[in-house]
Scaffold this motif. Structure first.
Motif, PDB file in Angstrom:
ATOM      1  N   ILE A 161      -0.019  -7.541   1.158  1.00 56.88           N
ATOM      2  CA  ILE A 161       0.850  -6.364   1.346  1.00 56.88           C
ATOM      3  C   ILE A 161       0.412  -5.239   0.405  1.00 56.88           C
ATOM      4  CG2 ILE A 161       2.644  -7.005  -0.356  1.00 56.88           C
ATOM      5  CD1 ILE A 161       4.730  -6.282   1.896  1.00 56.88           C
ATOM      6  N   GLY A 186      -1.535  -2.595  -1.392  1.00 59.28           N
ATOM      7  CA  GLY A 186      -2.971  -2.377  -1.555  1.00 59.28           C
ATOM      8  C   GLY A 186      -3.801  -3.530  -1.019  1.00 59.28           C
ATOM      9  N   SER A 194      -4.038 -11.356  -2.590  1.00 54.98           N
ATOM     10  CA  SER A 194      -3.046 -10.853  -3.539  1.00 54.98           C
ATOM     11  C   SER A 194      -3.685 -10.737  -4.911  1.00 54.98           C
ATOM     12  CB  SER A 194      -1.841 -11.796  -3.600  1.00 54.98           C
ATOM     13  OG  SER A 194      -0.952 -11.360  -4.601  1.00 54.98           O
TER      14      SER A 194
HETATM   15  O1  LIG Z   1      -2.042  -7.639  -4.386  1.00 58.22           O
HETATM   16  P1  LIG Z   1      -0.689  -7.951  -4.901  1.00 58.22           P
HETATM   17  O2  LIG Z   1      -0.702  -8.391  -6.336  1.00 58.22           O
HETATM   18  O3  LIG Z   1      -0.015  -8.975  -4.019  1.00 58.22           O
HETATM   19  O4  LIG Z   1       0.169  -6.655  -4.864  1.00 58.22           O
HETATM   20  C1  LIG Z   1       0.528  -6.020  -3.671  1.00 58.22           C
HETATM   21  C2  LIG Z   1       1.178  -4.678  -3.926  1.00 58.22           C
HETATM   22  O5  LIG Z   1       2.422  -4.874  -4.534  1.00 58.22           O
HETATM   23  C3  LIG Z   1       2.854  -4.123  -5.645  1.00 58.22           C
HETATM   24  O6  LIG Z   1       4.234  -4.048  -5.593  1.00 58.22           O
HETATM   25  C4  LIG Z   1       2.276  -2.752  -5.823  1.00 58.22           C
HETATM   26  O7  LIG Z   1       3.226  -1.769  -5.551  1.00 58.22           O
HETATM   27  C5  LIG Z   1       1.065  -2.492  -4.997  1.00 58.22           C
HETATM   28  O8  LIG Z   1       0.258  -1.586  -5.697  1.00 58.22           O
HETATM   29  C6  LIG Z   1       0.298  -3.739  -4.702  1.00 58.22           C
HETATM   30  O9  LIG Z   1      -0.853  -3.413  -3.975  1.00 58.22           O
END
Ligand SMILES: O=P(O)(O)OC[C@H]1O[C@H](O)[C@H](O)[C@@H](O)[C@@H]1O
Length: 570
Positions: A154, A156, A212
């Motif tokens: 989700i 990025g 993630s």
């Molecule tokens: O790649 P992850 O650690 O699952 O994070 C996924 C996303 O969630 C977070 O809440 C941030 O707002 C994003 O910048 C990030 O891309």
């Protein structure tokens, strides 16, 4: 002399503030008559043509913006970024997404270590793995080749890869490599998204990539557990090793989840989530779908802009120019939004990606030192491909609020069609709008013209277009993987330029945390109420009422029934 803490205290800023009143007396209709001015506002790099003559700027404005950039130490900040300095100071991290697409022989340091060799180690691993999967050398637990991929992630870890996937889908070269394969994304924790992402897929022939950075994001981890269940309930727990791989910076958690560390693709804390599409986050799923050779071209496109951004003088530096113009529009002219209008269906997921890239980066209220900003930073990004947007929200852009627009078009269509007997090809029809809209916004239509057109008096106010609405046009040669990489990097660097000038930290995102922690409290409450029939407590009146209502209506479903419902639908 030490620089002022806030850029708004600099003489250059104050000078621009004063200059606004001069610009307010101009109209684009007149500014566009000055050919010399217009010519000075056209820039070309590797066939990418930027025309910003329809911005509410004069040559003098541009001179003042370049001086502002100097006052903000833009050049030094860019150098610090490329040099691996920890410019993301609130997280004590370097910001090195440029290293993700650096040439193999390049040296880029973070913490005294050249990071390029490890970048290429992962890229080589992706090339090897994706070739094995694509050739059928890597097979699933029941001996079948894996032809479909679901990428679970989700923010990025989703939006950038989705944008590139959507753009490559109709590129002839990329599409040839993708024959017989499917790439899907699962982002939302909504079980509806689970159902959609695996509809008509067979676990036997599906590979799940869990993406993630932290490997702790609640939505992604629940979706990953759900797809792990989908695989193991059908093929047995042992099948996970063959059907699930991961992309993360947190390899211990990948292992705890049950994914073989040998099938984990690393990236690093110096890659921000929204800047991670060029890491394994995007490169792995996209290589599985389109082959590494296609994705490498995308990386090369981004690299060409990295070089341009680093070395071109500001006057001909595309990311710097468009970044400074956005600062001018948002902060000095007070236009809070920016419309991203690609005249290309292939770029349909570009605006959603830019929304995160821009709004999560620059949606800040304090300077990098923590001082409250006495001016507005960040902007509201939204958009749709033209011409669809024209039949939707353009009314507001033409006669309502002033929204600076980015028109993005390509010289060559990915899928040309020319019907016999038609006046123009389908792509020329599309591009007629790309060329017409910026002038409609800039020039408008005044009451005198309407009178001449014999428009009845009572309709004149309704049919008047004030014009003087700024836009810029970016014309790309085509939309190959290389061009798409260039477009991505232009916007990544543009957003950094804006943040550097505003003096904020564009690379953290503390603003997303509060909602997450409140959701944890609600999650605990839902569990306690459903399992132990505990009353709702600890919330304000409104939330207590809403939660109680939600629980009352749905309490008849026990937790186990929920699980059964979800799995049976899956
Ligand atoms: O790649 P992850 O650690 O699952 O994070 C996924 C996303 O969630 C977070 O809440 C941030 O707002 C994003 O910048 C990030 O891309």
């Amino acid at each position: 002399m030490a620089s002022p803490a806030l850029i708004s205290e600099s003489e250059q800023w104050k000078d621009l503030k004063q200059h606004v009143s001069e610009i307010q007396t101009t109209h684009l209709r007149d500014l566009m008559n000055d050919v010399d001015r217009c010519q000075s506002m056209m820039v070309e790099y590797e066939g990418i043509f930027l025309d910003y003559s329809r911005q509410r700027v004069t040559k003098e404005t541009m001179g003042k913006l370049f001086k502002l950039a100097e006052a903000a130490h833009l050049k030094e900040k860019i150098e610090k970024m490329y040099g691996g300095e920890k410019i993301n100071s609130t997280e004590n991290r370097s910001v090195l997404h440029v290293a993700l697409r650096a040439a193999r022989e390049k040296e880029i340091y973070s913490d005294g270590k050249n990071v390029v060799p490890e970048v290429w180690q992962v890229l080589d691993k992706i090339k090897d793995f994706s070739e094995k999967v694509r050739s059928g050398a890597w097979i699933g637990a029941t001996g079948k080749p894996l032809k479909d991929v679901v990428s679970v992630g989700i923010g990025g870890s989703f939006l950038g890869p989705l944008f590139v996937h959507a753009a490559l889908q109709t590129d002839a070269v990329a599409a040839e490599y993708a024959k017989g394969r499917q790439l899907r994304f699962l982002a939302n924790v909504d079980p509806v998204d689970v159902a959609r992402s695996i509809k008509d897929l067979d676990p036997e022939t599906t590979l799940v990539v869990v993406v993630s950075k932290t490997f702790t994001t609640a939505e992604t981890m629940l979706n990953a557990r759900t797809l792990r269940e989908w695989i193991s309930s059908s093929l047995g727990a042992g099948a996970v090793a063959k059907h699930m791989v991961a992309v993360s910076t947190n390899l211990p958690l990948v292992k705890d989840f049950g994914i073989d560390p040998a099938n984990a693709f690393a990236f690093w804390d110096w890659v921000g989530g929204r800047y991670s599409v060029c890491s394994a986050v995007g490169v792995l799923p996209l290589s599985l779908q389109y082959s590494f050779s296609v994705v490498e071209k995308f990386l090369e496109g981004a690299r060409s802009i990295d070089n341009h951004f680093y070395s071109a003088p500001f006057e001909s530096n595309i990311p710097v120019l468009v970044g400074l113009l956005s600062v001018w529009n948002v902060t000095f002219l007070g236009y809070p939004a920016r419309a991203i209008l690609p005249y290309s269906q292939a770029l349909e997921k570009f605006a959603p990606h830019i929304q995160q890239l821009s709004m999560e980066s620059n949606g800040k209220g304090v300077s990098i030192d923590g001082t409250s900003l006495p001016f507005e930073a960040g902007e509201i990004d939204f958009g749709e491909p033209g011409t669809n947007g024209q039949h939707s929200f353009y009314q507001l852009i033409h006669q309502g609020r002033v929204i600076p627009c980015d028109f993005i078009g390509a010289v060559r269509s990915q899928q040309p069609i020319y019907l016999k007997g038609e006046v123009v090809s389908n792509h020329d029809e599309l591009m007629s709008n790309f060329f017409a809209q910026p002038d409609a916004l800039a020039y408008g239509k005044n009451p005198d013209e309407l009178l001449r057109d014999k428009v009845p008096d009572h309709l004149i106010p309704h049919k008047t277009f004030t014009g003087n609405r700024p836009s810029l046009s970016i014309l790309l040669p085509s939309l190959s993987a290389y061009d798409i990489g260039q477009l991505l990097a232009i916007y990544e660097h543009r957003i950094a330029v804006q943040g550097f000038v505003w003096g904020i930290n564009s690379f953290d995102q503390w603003g997303v945390e509060l909602g997450k922690s409140l959701a944890t409290q609600v999650r605990k409450q839902l569990h306690a109420s459903r399992v132990d029939e505990k009353p709702v407590q600890g919330f304000n009146f409104s939330t207590t009422t809403l939660l109680s209502r939600f629980l009352e209506v749905s309490l008849s479903l026990s937790l186990s029934q929920h699980a059964i419902c979800a799995l049976s639908r899956v």
